[in-house]
Structures are given as structure tokens and as C-alpha cells.
Write a protein that holds these residues in place. Structure first.
Motif, mmCIF file in Angstrom:
data_model
loop_
_atom_site.group_PDB
_atom_site.id
_atom_site.type_symbol
_atom_site.label_atom_id
_atom_site.label_comp_id
_atom_site.label_asym_id
_atom_site.label_seq_id
_atom_site.Cartn_x
_atom_site.Cartn_y
_atom_site.Cartn_z
ATOM 1 N N GLU A 21 0.837 -1.202 0.000
ATOM 2 C CA GLU A 21 0.000 0.000 0.000
ATOM 3 C C GLU A 21 0.873 1.255 0.000
ATOM 4 O O GLU A 21 0.622 2.190 -0.773
ATOM 5 C CB GLU A 21 -0.926 0.002 1.220
ATOM 6 N N LEU A 26 -1.238 -1.445 -3.882
ATOM 7 C CA LEU A 26 -2.574 -1.818 -3.408
ATOM 8 C C LEU A 26 -3.269 -0.562 -2.910
ATOM 9 O O LEU A 26 -2.628 0.267 -2.273
ATOM 10 C CB LEU A 26 -2.477 -2.780 -2.229
ATOM 11 N N PRO A 28 -6.554 -0.023 -0.784
ATOM 12 C CA PRO A 28 -7.794 -0.379 -0.100
ATOM 13 C C PRO A 28 -8.625 0.866 0.191
ATOM 14 O O PRO A 28 -8.092 1.980 0.209
ATOM 15 C CB PRO A 28 -7.311 -1.013 1.197
ATOM 16 N N ARG A 36 -8.595 -0.942 6.982
ATOM 17 C CA ARG A 36 -8.495 -1.134 5.540
ATOM 18 C C ARG A 36 -9.571 -2.125 5.091
ATOM 19 O O ARG A 36 -9.842 -3.109 5.781
ATOM 20 C CB ARG A 36 -7.118 -1.702 5.170
ATOM 21 N N TYR A 38 -10.397 -4.349 1.613
ATOM 22 C CA TYR A 38 -9.929 -4.764 0.296
ATOM 23 C C TYR A 38 -11.050 -5.465 -0.455
ATOM 24 O O TYR A 38 -11.835 -6.205 0.135
ATOM 25 C CB TYR A 38 -8.745 -5.732 0.436
ATOM 26 N N ALA A 42 -8.083 -7.777 -4.859
ATOM 27 C CA ALA A 42 -6.825 -7.599 -4.125
ATOM 28 C C ALA A 42 -6.060 -8.914 -3.994
ATOM 29 O O ALA A 42 -4.828 -8.914 -4.024
ATOM 30 C CB ALA A 42 -7.094 -6.994 -2.753
#
Length: 124
Positions: A21, A26, A28, A36, A38, A42
Motif C-alpha cells: 500500500e 494496493l 484499499p 483497511r 480490500y 486484491a
């Protein structure tokens, strides 16, 4: 899904997911409590990231590659032809490193009294 579930399903640590992240690999959504969240994609994204990291690519290269993948694999689509040259260059770099390591192993073998092996160098 929360980070713990993604971690289990993708078989990576939560720490790795937070790092992905941070690197922009990524993204989210955040729940009102700050957790977070997802989506299902993901899991596939994390698996792609793992494959690309195993190939020796850095996160900046992975960030360029991820949008060019076409299915659950890591096959590049035709919409990113500019990446092919860079990946071919990286492959040549890896081949050179392998050749250098094989040569170093041969020298070490001779120093410790092992018979020298004739290794063929793979074509590039």
C-alpha cells in the motif's frame, strides 16, 4: 475484506500488505473506523505482486506492470508494449548475473579441489 483475511487468502504477511500500500501497489478503501477494506481483486493483485517480486523486479517497475496485466496471470496485454523492452533488458541483466555466478562457482570449485565443470552459457 480486512487485512487479516487478505493476508491469509494471499499467503503474505500483513506487514507486506501495508508495504504494498505504501508503494502504491494496493489501494484499499478505509472504513469509518480507519480499518483497511480490500475488494476481491486484491487477492489476485497480491499474487501478481509476489510473482513479479520473485522475478527480481522492484516496486516501481511492478507499479508500471500491474495495470498491463490481462487476467489472473501476469501476462502483459498489448496496451503496454513499452514495457517489453525494459523487461527484456532486465532479463539480460539477470542472465549476465547468472553467468557471473556460474563462473565464480567454477573458480571456487577449483580452489577447493573439485573438478572443474564445463558449463555452457545460455544464449540470450
Amino acid at each position: 475484506m480486512k487485512i487479516g483475511e487478505l493476508s491469509r487468502r494471499a499467503d503474505v504477511s500483513q506487514r507486506s500488505l501495508r508495504y504494498y500500500e505504501e508503494q502504491g501497489l494496493l489501494t484499499p478503501t478505509r472504513l469509518p473506523n480507519g480499518y483497511r477494506d480490500y475488494d476481491e481483486r486484491a487477492v489476485t493483485t497480491v499474487r501478481r505482486i509476489q510473482i513479479l517480486l520473485a522475478a527480481g523486479l522492484g516496486t516501481s517497475a511492478i507499479a508500471e506492470i500491474l495495470p498491463c496485466t490481462v487476467d489472473d496471470t501476469v501476462v502483459l496485454s498489448g496496451k503496454c508494449p513499452e514495457l517489453i523492452d525494459g523487461l527484456a533488458k532486465e532479463r539480460r541483466r539477470i542472465n549476465t548475473a547468472i553467468d557471473d555466478l556460474i563462473a565464480a562457482r567454477g573458480i571456487l570449485d577449483s580452489l577447493i579441489g573439485r573438478p572443474l565443470h564445463v558449463h555452457t552459457v545460455p544464449s540470450r
